[in-house]
Design an enzyme around this catalytic site. Structure first.
Site, PDB file in Angstrom:
ATOM      1  N   HIS A 110      -3.258  -3.124   9.105  1.00 15.93           N
ATOM      2  CA  HIS A 110      -2.032  -2.590   8.497  1.00 15.93           C
ATOM      3  C   HIS A 110      -0.940  -2.224   9.499  1.00 15.93           C
ATOM      4  O   HIS A 110       0.157  -1.839   9.091  1.00 15.93           O
ATOM      5  CB  HIS A 110      -2.355  -1.403   7.583  1.00 15.93           C
ATOM      6  CG  HIS A 110      -1.488  -1.347   6.367  1.00 15.93           C
ATOM      7  ND1 HIS A 110      -1.781  -0.587   5.257  1.00 15.93           N
ATOM      8  CD2 HIS A 110      -0.306  -1.972   6.072  1.00 15.93           C
ATOM      9  CE1 HIS A 110      -0.822  -0.748   4.348  1.00 15.93           C
ATOM     10  NE2 HIS A 110       0.084  -1.572   4.818  1.00 15.93           N
TER      11      HIS A 110
ATOM     12  N   ASP B  32      -2.336   2.281  -0.935  1.00 16.69           N
ATOM     13  CA  ASP B  32      -3.292   2.471   0.158  1.00 16.69           C
ATOM     14  C   ASP B  32      -4.186   3.674  -0.146  1.00 16.69           C
ATOM     15  O   ASP B  32      -3.748   4.645  -0.762  1.00 16.69           O
ATOM     16  CB  ASP B  32      -2.485   2.763   1.452  1.00 16.69           C
ATOM     17  CG  ASP B  32      -3.225   2.392   2.720  1.00 16.69           C
ATOM     18  OD1 ASP B  32      -4.390   2.764   2.850  1.00 16.69           O
ATOM     19  OD2 ASP B  32      -2.605   1.739   3.585  1.00 16.69           O
TER      20      ASP B  32
ATOM     21  N   HIS C  50      -5.086   5.390   2.323  1.00 12.42           N
ATOM     22  CA  HIS C  50      -4.670   6.254   3.430  1.00 12.42           C
ATOM     23  C   HIS C  50      -3.148   6.303   3.527  1.00 12.42           C
ATOM     24  O   HIS C  50      -2.472   5.382   3.063  1.00 12.42           O
ATOM     25  CB  HIS C  50      -5.239   5.723   4.748  1.00 12.42           C
ATOM     26  CG  HIS C  50      -6.700   5.385   4.676  1.00 12.42           C
ATOM     27  ND1 HIS C  50      -7.148   4.148   4.277  1.00 12.42           N
ATOM     28  CD2 HIS C  50      -7.798   6.129   4.910  1.00 12.42           C
ATOM     29  CE1 HIS C  50      -8.483   4.139   4.282  1.00 12.42           C
ATOM     30  NE2 HIS C  50      -8.904   5.333   4.657  1.00 12.42           N
TER      31      HIS C  50
ATOM     32  N   ASP D 291      -1.350   6.346   6.395  1.00 14.42           N
ATOM     33  CA  ASP D 291      -0.870   5.511   7.515  1.00 14.42           C
ATOM     34  C   ASP D 291       0.394   6.067   8.155  1.00 14.42           C
ATOM     35  O   ASP D 291       1.273   5.312   8.593  1.00 14.42           O
ATOM     36  CB  ASP D 291      -0.617   4.064   7.049  1.00 14.42           C
ATOM     37  CG  ASP D 291      -1.895   3.351   6.633  1.00 14.42           C
ATOM     38  OD1 ASP D 291      -2.984   3.934   6.801  1.00 14.42           O
ATOM     39  OD2 ASP D 291      -1.805   2.221   6.127  1.00 14.42           O
TER      40      ASP D 291
ATOM     41  N   HIS E 214      -3.630   1.260  13.020  1.00 12.60           N
ATOM     42  CA  HIS E 214      -3.394   0.891  11.612  1.00 12.60           C
ATOM     43  C   HIS E 214      -3.215   2.139  10.733  1.00 12.60           C
ATOM     44  O   HIS E 214      -2.804   2.009   9.585  1.00 12.60           O
ATOM     45  CB  HIS E 214      -4.491  -0.047  11.070  1.00 12.60           C
ATOM     46  CG  HIS E 214      -5.821   0.605  10.826  1.00 12.60           C
ATOM     47  ND1 HIS E 214      -6.763   0.050   9.977  1.00 12.60           N
ATOM     48  CD2 HIS E 214      -6.388   1.737  11.324  1.00 12.60           C
ATOM     49  CE1 HIS E 214      -7.842   0.827   9.963  1.00 12.60           C
ATOM     50  NE2 HIS E 214      -7.633   1.843  10.772  1.00 12.60           N
TER      51      HIS E 214
ATOM     52  N   ASP F 173      -2.472  -2.385   0.878  1.00 11.92           N
ATOM     53  CA  ASP F 173      -3.723  -2.357   1.637  1.00 11.92           C
ATOM     54  C   ASP F 173      -4.857  -2.566   0.636  1.00 11.92           C
ATOM     55  O   ASP F 173      -4.976  -1.809  -0.338  1.00 11.92           O
ATOM     56  CB  ASP F 173      -3.846  -1.004   2.347  1.00 11.92           C
ATOM     57  CG  ASP F 173      -4.983  -0.955   3.343  1.00 11.92           C
ATOM     58  OD1 ASP F 173      -6.055  -1.524   3.053  1.00 11.92           O
ATOM     59  OD2 ASP F 173      -4.810  -0.325   4.408  1.00 11.92           O
TER      60      ASP F 173
ATOM     61  N   ASP G 147      -7.703  -1.739   0.735  1.00 13.27           N
ATOM     62  CA  ASP G 147      -8.591  -0.570   0.584  1.00 13.27           C
ATOM     63  C   ASP G 147      -8.079   0.429  -0.456  1.00 13.27           C
ATOM     64  O   ASP G 147      -8.764   1.412  -0.769  1.00 13.27           O
ATOM     65  CB  ASP G 147      -8.909   0.092   1.929  1.00 13.27           C
ATOM     66  CG  ASP G 147      -7.771   0.923   2.517  1.00 13.27           C
ATOM     67  OD1 ASP G 147      -6.862   1.341   1.785  1.00 13.27           O
ATOM     68  OD2 ASP G 147      -7.804   1.165   3.749  1.00 13.27           O
TER      69      ASP G 147
ATOM     70  N   GLU H 280      -5.649  -5.934   5.557  1.00 14.20           N
ATOM     71  CA  GLU H 280      -6.974  -5.339   5.764  1.00 14.20           C
ATOM     72  C   GLU H 280      -8.097  -6.067   5.032  1.00 14.20           C
ATOM     73  O   GLU H 280      -9.186  -5.516   4.852  1.00 14.20           O
ATOM     74  CB  GLU H 280      -6.978  -3.836   5.412  1.00 14.20           C
ATOM     75  CG  GLU H 280      -6.030  -2.995   6.267  1.00 14.20           C
ATOM     76  CD  GLU H 280      -6.537  -2.667   7.673  1.00 14.20           C
ATOM     77  OE1 GLU H 280      -7.695  -3.021   7.975  1.00 14.20           O
ATOM     78  OE2 GLU H 280      -5.760  -2.089   8.460  1.00 14.20           O
TER      79      GLU H 280
HETATM   80 MN    MN Z   1      -3.358   1.010   5.278  1.00 12.75          MN
END
Ligand code: MN
Length: 350
Positions: free
Chosen positions: A142, A165, A167, A169, A182, A274, A276, A319
């Protein structure tokens, strides 16, 4: 009514319920609805960025070719877009353990390799956006989001960003505990957060147009570091975490997110997705899995809702790491990423 300011699109879909045979044919071979920021013939410019240096695991470098081999271009053209292939960008090698060329800056690892590689992405993203093309950026980890945003903001300084996402980031090289870059890409683009002129490899970003907090919205957060929570709070950044999805449902959540970005003006949107963000059940082959993510339908709905604005100018899909769950897990993850790209490019159930 939801998205009342995007009424033309809704009017179109409502009228199609009593469609003639000719309309049915045209809906089976749809042309993208007019996007004021994408010129005709509407073209998706595919850019592969096989970046791995923003995190410790090999495998994200296979993401772009896995998506192409799984039928990416067919997905693009079947939705009525032209596909333009740019291949994969060269990733600058890291200058590991060279304290002269690549000194540590805070905790950031391999900033020289990451920064110099994503500079190329910023340049090509800018060029394609100026040509009125839709940028489809295939990661890679990312960190490449920073390159996309840098290129985007040179052309559309007022663009809205949807960061999907698990997260946030938005660690800085100082707040990050892992040092994996990332988890930092947004921090380099925010006003007054990181002095890029001091970060090896990122000096070129110092004078780039920067993001204001109100240009950014998060979807699907569920694993946010303490330093990031402080940054989000202090900057007043809008974030719809998984608790928002639980409370309001994905429909209302996306309505609030898009109203926040686009209620006042029809600004162009870039979505950085992302994989994830999706629950590991449907996207297991990625580096930082977190339980309790978007379901298969919620994940697609996010992309569909953004596409319905007709304001999307670029998408990162990042990712995807086929090495982490070889076989069925990798296939499931690549399929999911491809579906999400199709949803973002305008695929509809009806
Ligand atoms: Mn990310």
């Amino acid at each position: 009514m939801a998205f009342s300011r995007f009424a033309p699109r809704f009017a179109r879909s409502i009228s199609s319920t009593s469609s003639t045979a000719a309309e049915v044919v045209s809906r089976n071979h749809p042309t993208p609805v007019s996007n004021p920021h994408v010129v005709m013939p509407q073209t998706v410019s595919v850019i592969g960025v096989p970046m791995t240096y923003g995190q410790p695991l090999l495998g994200t470098n296979f993401g772009p070719d896995m998506l192409r081999n799984a039928g990416l271009h067919k997905v693009i053209t079947e939705l009525g877009w032209c596909a333009e292939e740019n291949g994969n960008l060269e990733i600058a090698p890291p200058t590991v353990n060279d304290p002269v060329i690549d000194p540590d800056f805070g905790n950031a690892k391999s900033s020289f390799a990451v920064g110099n590689s994503i500079k190329q992405l910023a340049d090509i993203y800018e060029q394609k956006a100026r040509e009125g093309k839709f940028n489809l950026v295939l990661g890679g980890d990312h960190t490449i989001g920073a390159g996309s945003l840098a290129g985007l903001l040179r052309v559309h300084p007022d663009a809205g960003i949807i960061w999907v996402d698990a997260h946030a980031d938005i660690n800085t090289p100082m707040t990050s505990e892992s040092g994996n870059m990332h988890g930092m890409p947004i921090s380099f683009l925010m006003e007054n957060l990181v002095d890029c002129s001091k970060v090896p490899g990122f000096e070129w970003l110092a004078d780039s147009p920067k993001l204001k907090p109100e240009q950014l919205v998060y979807i699907a957060l569920r694993d946010v570091d303490q330093g990031e929570k402080r940054i989000l709070r202090e900057l007043g950044i809008k974030a719809f975490c998984m608790q928002s999805v639980d409370r309001y449902g994905i429909g209302r959540t996306m309505e609030m997110a898009l109203d926040y970005l686009c209620a006042e003006k029809q600004r162009p949107i870039h979505m950085s997705y992302d994989i994830d963000a999706v629950d590991p059940v449907d996207a297991p082959s990625t580096g930082t899995r977190v339980r309790g993510g978007l379901t298969w339908r919620e994940a697609n709905y996010v992309a569909e809702a953004v596409a319905e604005t007709n304001l999307l100018v670029g998408l990162d899909m990042v990712e995807v790491n086929p090495s982490l769950a070889p076989g069925k897990g990798a296939d499931t993850t690549v399929d999911m990423a491809l579906l999400l790209i199709g949803s973002a490019l305008g695929r509809r159930i009806l």
